[in-house]
Scaffold this motif. Structure first.
Motif, PDB file in Angstrom:
ATOM      1  N   GLU A 316       0.813  -1.136   0.003  1.00 35.23           N
ATOM      2  CA  GLU A 316       0.104   0.112   0.183  1.00 35.23           C
ATOM      3  C   GLU A 316       0.859   1.326   0.174  1.00 35.23           C
ATOM      4  O   GLU A 316       0.457   2.248  -0.760  1.00 35.23           O
ATOM      5  CB  GLU A 316      -0.918  -0.154   1.345  1.00 35.23           C
ATOM      6  CG  GLU A 316      -2.077  -0.945   1.205  1.00 35.23           C
ATOM      7  CD  GLU A 316      -2.907  -1.062   2.468  1.00 35.23           C
ATOM      8  OE1 GLU A 316      -2.401  -0.507   3.391  1.00 35.23           O
ATOM      9  OE2 GLU A 316      -3.819  -1.816   2.296  1.00 35.23           O
ATOM     10  N   LEU A 317       1.907   1.363   0.734  1.00 37.03           N
ATOM     11  CA  LEU A 317       2.868   2.291   1.056  1.00 37.03           C
ATOM     12  C   LEU A 317       3.529   2.500  -0.397  1.00 37.03           C
ATOM     13  O   LEU A 317       3.729   3.884  -0.792  1.00 37.03           O
ATOM     14  CB  LEU A 317       3.772   2.285   2.066  1.00 37.03           C
ATOM     15  CG  LEU A 317       3.166   2.351   3.569  1.00 37.03           C
ATOM     16  CD1 LEU A 317       4.111   1.875   4.409  1.00 37.03           C
ATOM     17  CD2 LEU A 317       2.769   3.838   3.699  1.00 37.03           C
ATOM     18  N   GLU A 318       4.099   1.815  -0.957  1.00 39.11           N
ATOM     19  CA  GLU A 318       4.907   1.620  -2.314  1.00 39.11           C
ATOM     20  C   GLU A 318       3.707   2.370  -3.280  1.00 39.11           C
ATOM     21  O   GLU A 318       4.112   3.242  -4.151  1.00 39.11           O
ATOM     22  CB  GLU A 318       5.346   0.332  -2.826  1.00 39.11           C
ATOM     23  CG  GLU A 318       6.434  -0.130  -1.940  1.00 39.11           C
ATOM     24  CD  GLU A 318       7.077  -1.337  -2.531  1.00 39.11           C
ATOM     25  OE1 GLU A 318       6.607  -1.983  -3.181  1.00 39.11           O
ATOM     26  OE2 GLU A 318       8.251  -1.278  -2.333  1.00 39.11           O
ATOM     27  N   SER A 319       2.546   1.691  -3.467  1.00 45.77           N
ATOM     28  CA  SER A 319       1.431   2.299  -4.233  1.00 45.77           C
ATOM     29  C   SER A 319       1.198   3.670  -4.096  1.00 45.77           C
ATOM     30  O   SER A 319       1.156   4.492  -5.295  1.00 45.77           O
ATOM     31  CB  SER A 319       0.104   1.441  -3.986  1.00 45.77           C
ATOM     32  OG  SER A 319      -0.770   2.018  -5.012  1.00 45.77           O
ATOM     33  N   GLU A 320       1.146   4.358  -2.860  1.00 46.61           N
ATOM     34  CA  GLU A 320       0.933   5.643  -2.346  1.00 46.61           C
ATOM     35  C   GLU A 320       2.044   6.552  -2.942  1.00 46.61           C
ATOM     36  O   GLU A 320       1.941   7.757  -3.322  1.00 46.61           O
ATOM     37  CB  GLU A 320       0.591   5.597  -0.915  1.00 46.61           C
ATOM     38  CG  GLU A 320       0.038   6.983  -0.771  1.00 46.61           C
ATOM     39  CD  GLU A 320      -1.310   7.492  -1.110  1.00 46.61           C
ATOM     40  OE1 GLU A 320      -1.518   8.682  -1.278  1.00 46.61           O
ATOM     41  OE2 GLU A 320      -2.025   6.738  -1.460  1.00 46.61           O
ATOM     42  N   LEU A 321       3.414   5.852  -2.730  1.00 52.85           N
ATOM     43  CA  LEU A 321       4.356   6.778  -2.917  1.00 52.85           C
ATOM     44  C   LEU A 321       4.495   6.912  -4.609  1.00 52.85           C
ATOM     45  O   LEU A 321       4.807   7.917  -5.031  1.00 52.85           O
ATOM     46  CB  LEU A 321       5.685   5.940  -2.652  1.00 52.85           C
ATOM     47  CG  LEU A 321       5.978   6.296  -0.943  1.00 52.85           C
ATOM     48  CD1 LEU A 321       7.183   5.605  -0.484  1.00 52.85           C
ATOM     49  CD2 LEU A 321       6.361   7.776  -0.758  1.00 52.85           C
ATOM     50  N   ASP A 322       4.087   5.812  -5.493  1.00 56.30           N
ATOM     51  CA  ASP A 322       4.100   5.961  -6.881  1.00 56.30           C
ATOM     52  C   ASP A 322       3.138   7.022  -7.232  1.00 56.30           C
ATOM     53  O   ASP A 322       3.560   7.893  -8.175  1.00 56.30           O
ATOM     54  CB  ASP A 322       3.734   4.662  -7.398  1.00 56.30           C
ATOM     55  CG  ASP A 322       4.931   3.501  -7.292  1.00 56.30           C
ATOM     56  OD1 ASP A 322       6.043   3.973  -6.997  1.00 56.30           O
ATOM     57  OD2 ASP A 322       4.732   2.405  -7.316  1.00 56.30           O
ATOM     58  N   HIS A 323       1.901   7.087  -6.668  1.00 58.81           N
ATOM     59  CA  HIS A 323       0.849   8.107  -6.844  1.00 58.81           C
ATOM     60  C   HIS A 323       1.306   9.456  -6.318  1.00 58.81           C
ATOM     61  O   HIS A 323       1.043  10.343  -7.244  1.00 58.81           O
ATOM     62  CB  HIS A 323      -0.456   7.758  -5.963  1.00 58.81           C
ATOM     63  CG  HIS A 323      -1.372   8.660  -6.183  1.00 58.81           C
ATOM     64  ND1 HIS A 323      -2.115   8.918  -7.287  1.00 58.81           N
ATOM     65  CD2 HIS A 323      -2.010   9.505  -5.248  1.00 58.81           C
ATOM     66  CE1 HIS A 323      -2.964   9.760  -7.129  1.00 58.81           C
ATOM     67  NE2 HIS A 323      -2.954  10.318  -6.200  1.00 58.81           N
ATOM     68  N   LEU A 324       2.214   9.745  -5.235  1.00 59.60           N
ATOM     69  CA  LEU A 324       2.707  10.934  -4.686  1.00 59.60           C
ATOM     70  C   LEU A 324       3.999  11.174  -5.679  1.00 59.60           C
ATOM     71  O   LEU A 324       4.007  12.787  -6.016  1.00 59.60           O
ATOM     72  CB  LEU A 324       2.979  11.039  -3.397  1.00 59.60           C
ATOM     73  CG  LEU A 324       1.947  10.603  -2.485  1.00 59.60           C
ATOM     74  CD1 LEU A 324       2.607  10.613  -1.041  1.00 59.60           C
ATOM     75  CD2 LEU A 324       1.082  12.106  -2.512  1.00 59.60           C
ATOM     76  N   GLY A 325       4.712  10.264  -6.420  1.00 69.09           N
ATOM     77  CA  GLY A 325       5.886  10.802  -7.045  1.00 69.09           C
ATOM     78  C   GLY A 325       6.967  10.701  -6.351  1.00 69.09           C
ATOM     79  O   GLY A 325       6.906  10.772  -4.851  1.00 69.09           O
ATOM     80  N   ARG A 326       7.886  10.147  -6.904  1.00 72.34           N
ATOM     81  CA  ARG A 326       9.217   9.941  -6.136  1.00 72.34           C
ATOM     82  C   ARG A 326       9.971  11.464  -5.862  1.00 72.34           C
ATOM     83  O   ARG A 326       9.703  12.595  -6.674  1.00 72.34           O
ATOM     84  CB  ARG A 326      10.182   9.011  -6.829  1.00 72.34           C
ATOM     85  CG  ARG A 326       9.586   7.603  -7.111  1.00 72.34           C
ATOM     86  CD  ARG A 326       9.362   6.914  -5.518  1.00 72.34           C
ATOM     87  NE  ARG A 326       8.996   5.644  -5.708  1.00 72.34           N
ATOM     88  CZ  ARG A 326       8.670   4.923  -4.886  1.00 72.34           C
ATOM     89  NH1 ARG A 326       9.157   5.030  -3.841  1.00 72.34           N
ATOM     90  NH2 ARG A 326       8.322   3.627  -4.917  1.00 72.34           N
ATOM     91  N   PRO A 327      10.756  11.485  -5.179  1.00 73.51           N
ATOM     92  CA  PRO A 327      11.582  12.696  -4.932  1.00 73.51           C
ATOM     93  C   PRO A 327      12.527  13.174  -6.254  1.00 73.51           C
ATOM     94  O   PRO A 327      12.744  12.547  -6.998  1.00 73.51           O
ATOM     95  CB  PRO A 327      12.817  12.475  -3.638  1.00 73.51           C
ATOM     96  CG  PRO A 327      12.155  11.302  -3.127  1.00 73.51           C
ATOM     97  CD  PRO A 327      11.322  10.462  -4.167  1.00 73.51           C
ATOM     98  N   ILE A 328      12.529  14.466  -6.284  1.00 77.15           N
ATOM     99  CA  ILE A 328      13.120  15.031  -7.466  1.00 77.15           C
ATOM    100  C   ILE A 328      14.720  15.142  -7.506  1.00 77.15           C
ATOM    101  O   ILE A 328      15.332  15.414  -6.327  1.00 77.15           O
ATOM    102  CB  ILE A 328      12.639  16.623  -7.797  1.00 77.15           C
ATOM    103  CG1 ILE A 328      11.191  16.476  -8.017  1.00 77.15           C
ATOM    104  CG2 ILE A 328      13.092  17.325  -8.759  1.00 77.15           C
ATOM    105  CD1 ILE A 328      10.575  15.706  -8.834  1.00 77.15           C
ATOM    106  N   ALA A 329      15.420  14.799  -8.600  1.00 80.30           N
ATOM    107  CA  ALA A 329      16.660  14.992  -8.487  1.00 80.30           C
ATOM    108  C   ALA A 329      17.208  16.357  -8.436  1.00 80.30           C
ATOM    109  O   ALA A 329      16.525  17.201  -8.723  1.00 80.30           O
ATOM    110  CB  ALA A 329      16.926  14.407  -9.985  1.00 80.30           C
ATOM    111  N   VAL A 330      18.421  16.411  -8.099  1.00 80.61           N
ATOM    112  CA  VAL A 330      19.042  17.866  -7.674  1.00 80.61           C
ATOM    113  C   VAL A 330      19.901  18.461  -9.082  1.00 80.61           C
ATOM    114  O   VAL A 330      19.971  19.464  -9.150  1.00 80.61           O
ATOM    115  CB  VAL A 330      20.087  17.657  -6.537  1.00 80.61           C
ATOM    116  CG1 VAL A 330      19.189  17.540  -5.404  1.00 80.61           C
ATOM    117  CG2 VAL A 330      21.178  16.614  -6.961  1.00 80.61           C
TER     118      VAL A 330
END
Length: 622
Positions: A316-330
């Motif tokens: 569930e958490l991995e699905s939610e993180l995919d929905h929120l999007g991963r952190p942005i590169a610098v």
């Protein structure tokens, strides 16, 4: 092989991680679901039943606040972790991570200060727990929850509902199926009146989760003993009762340490004529080992359900993180790529609205099929081509010299005046389509899930798209007004060529054509029928132009606005964004609330994965 220490230590580590997760402000429901799945021991008893003394005896340290009345005013989640022999005892609070406290008088003070921080310096209670971990070679791996003592009446400074409030708080812990109940009752009171036993019986009628502890055996009246209770005759539990002899107030005043107190307790049971035959199963050290062994067996039974819950939570958490999007590169290159991908996602949704994959594009057709025809029908041609206005315009166009055959200048003025009315509907069509396109931009941005992370980029894309739409609108207005102006610039000659023939038909069919024409012109020059015929001819011409513009205005609008929006909506933005490397990070400045949510989910995911790995690393003995 899994040892008792590894099993209970594993649970303790997961519980400590849960505690840290809760302190980060995580989702309480998800946090509590894993916590509730892990077995723990809740210490329950009436006020002054000896709960605190039992805990201190198990820990072997004097660390809890003392006093009269209600002392424990917040739940204390106490996690004991056995360390290697020779290591120094120390404590850590959940609200003070990475701070080791070796002076246990400071532990007592911090418990009091942290309680006051929530409840104030009053006798109020709070359900917010204090988390304390104690590391020592002299403890067994165990999690204990010290709860406020049950009471029957409120004292000064407490609300009348205090008794019910405390019971509700205690009940919230002990009614959980994974909670082991440590029911503390004083031996110098009738067991039938024990608050702890009464509550335990209600939430655990079978006694499968209840351990009975009898305190203050040394304070019973001379000639009496508690054998009926300890041997299960007065009140039988599934597990044997355990008797405890705590330090007396005199011992506390003399600062008798817990090591000496344990020794004195062992001597008491070994030499007691009443309890010596039970000495091996009495005392705080035996109680700690008994609870630890039982906790280990409960953990073994719960491991499959805990593992299942952890795996489900990870998914569930991995699905939610995919929905929120991963952190942005610098780095700027990755940031630019991310921005372009987000723009393409928005552009794809916008095109779907135009092409019919999503609703909204049909409103543009509605402008052409309904609004434009309706606007054309409402143009005031009847007033402009009224008999009075036709006579006025034609007469003014003739000047001092009347027209000879057909009033050409009059016709031109009437037609040009009529054509000027088309400018309003033409511009209105452009504005209506512009409004629809702006609304589709707004909807597309709102529907683009990927963009919701970046409010700054959202507004920037919206601004760039609307700026482009404004340019398209200006070009579209120029185009549709050109169509109107072209109709006025060059009138269809065939229309004029028909006029002389119509005048000839109005003369005498049997007479001389020149005479008939001249006569008709002389008569018509002043007749009402002549001006009506002029108005009718102009109206016919305007109808022809109306049909032409009704077909060509939509073509111009679609070409200049809709097609351009579909193909080139963000082209200018694309050319500019590559020149602004230093501003890319600002565009990808996420909503702080969303960043916090992702951070919480990431911490929880790390916790669950670590827990799963620790469980998988142990070979369970069945």
């Amino acid at each position: 092989m899994a040892t008792m220490e590894s099993l209970i230590g594993l649970v303790n580590r997961i519980q400590r991680a849960c505690t840290a997760l809760g302190d980060y402000g995580g989702d309480e429901q998800a946090f509590s679901s894993l916590w509730d799945a892990l077995p723990s021991v809740a210490v329950v008893g009436g006020q002054s039943s000896g709960k605190s003394s039992v805990l201190e005896s198990i820990v072997g340290r004097d660390f809890l606040p003392r006093g009269s009345g209600i002392v424990t005013r917040r739940p204390l989640v106490l996690q004991l972790q056995q360390t290697e022999k020779g290591e120094q005892d120390y404590a850590e609070f959940g609200h003070l991570p990475q701070r080791r406290i070796t002076d246990f008088s400071l532990v007592r003070k911090e418990i009091q200060d942290e309680t006051d921080r929530i409840t104030g310096k009053t006798k109020q209670i709070s359900p917010v727990p204090i988390h304390l971990s104690i590391y020592s070679p002299h403890v067994v791996n165990l999690t204990l929850i010290d709860l406020p003592g049950l009471t029957k009446v409120a004292v000064e400074g407490q609300p009348e509902s205090i008794a019910q409030d405390i019971e509700d708080m205690v009940r919230a812990y002990v009614e959980k199926p994974n909670c082991i109940i440590l029911a503390i009752s004083p031996a110098n009171q009738d067991i039938a009146t024990s608050d702890a036993i009464k509550l335990a019986r209600e939430v655990d009628p079978s006694g499968e989760r209840t351990f009975g502890v009898l305190t203050k055996l040394d304070l019973m009246d001379k000639g009496t003993n508690a054998l009926d209770v300890l041997e299960g005759r007065s009140y039988r539990l599934q597990y044997p009762w355990v008797g405890i002899v705590n330090r007396s107030q005199a011992d506390i005043n003399k600062n008798v340490d817990m090591i000496a107190a344990r020794r004195n307790e062992r001597e008491y049971f070994a030499t007691s004529p009443d309890y010596s035959h039970l000495a091996s199963k009495m005392g705080s050290e035996y109680l700690a080992k008994l609870l630890s062994r039982h906790l280990e067996s409960v953990i073994r039974a719960r491991i499959p359900s805990i593992t299942s819950l952890i795996n489900k939570s990870i998914d569930e958490l991995e699905s939610e993180l995919d929905h929120l999007g991963r952190p942005i590169a610098v780095d700027a290159g990755a940031q630019l790529y991310t921005i372009l991908e987000l723009c393409r996602a928005f552009d794809r949704i916008f095109k779907e609205h135009l092409d019919g994959g999503r609703p909204g594009g049909d409103r543009i057709y509605g402008v052409f099929d309904n609004q434009l025809p309706a606007a054309l029908r409402k143009l005031p041609f009847d007033r402009h081509l009224s008999l009075q206005n036709v006579r006025k315009i034609v007469s003014e166009a003739d000047g001092y010299q009347p027209h000879l055959i057909a009033p050409e200048q009059g016709y031109r003025r009437l037609i040009e005046g009529s054509l000027s009315y088309f400018r309003g509907p033409a511009e209105a069509s452009v504005d209506a389509v512009h409004f629809v396109l702006k609304e589709l931009v707004r909807k597309s941005i709102a529907e683009c899930q990927e963009l919701k992370r970046f409010p700054t980029l959202q507004s920037t894309i919206a601004g760039a798209a609307n700026e482009s739409l404004e340019k398209f609108r200006e070009e579209s207005k120029k185009s549709v007004l050109r169509l109107v102006d072209m109709e006025a610039a060059y009138l269809t000659a065939e229309f004029f060529r028909r006029l002389p023939q119509e005048v000839e038909k109005a003369g005498n069919p049997g007479g001389n054509p020149r005479e008939n024409t001249a006569a008709a012109a002389t008569v018509d020059r002043y007749s009402e029928a002549h001006f009506r015929r002029i108005g009718s001819n102009v109206s016919s011409y305007i109808n022809m132009v109306t049909e032409t513009l009704r077909n060509t205005i939509p073509k111009a609008v679609v070409y200049c606005q809709v097609k351009e929006a579909k193909q080139n909506l963000l082209n200018y933005f694309y050319t500019q964004i590559g020149k602004k490397e230093e501003q890319l990070a600002d565009l990808l400045d996420e909503d702080p609330a969303l960043m916090e949510r992702r951070q919480q989910y990431a911490k929880r995911l790390e916790l669950y994965k670590k827990a799963r790995d620790e469980i998988d690393s142990v070979s369970w003995v069945r």
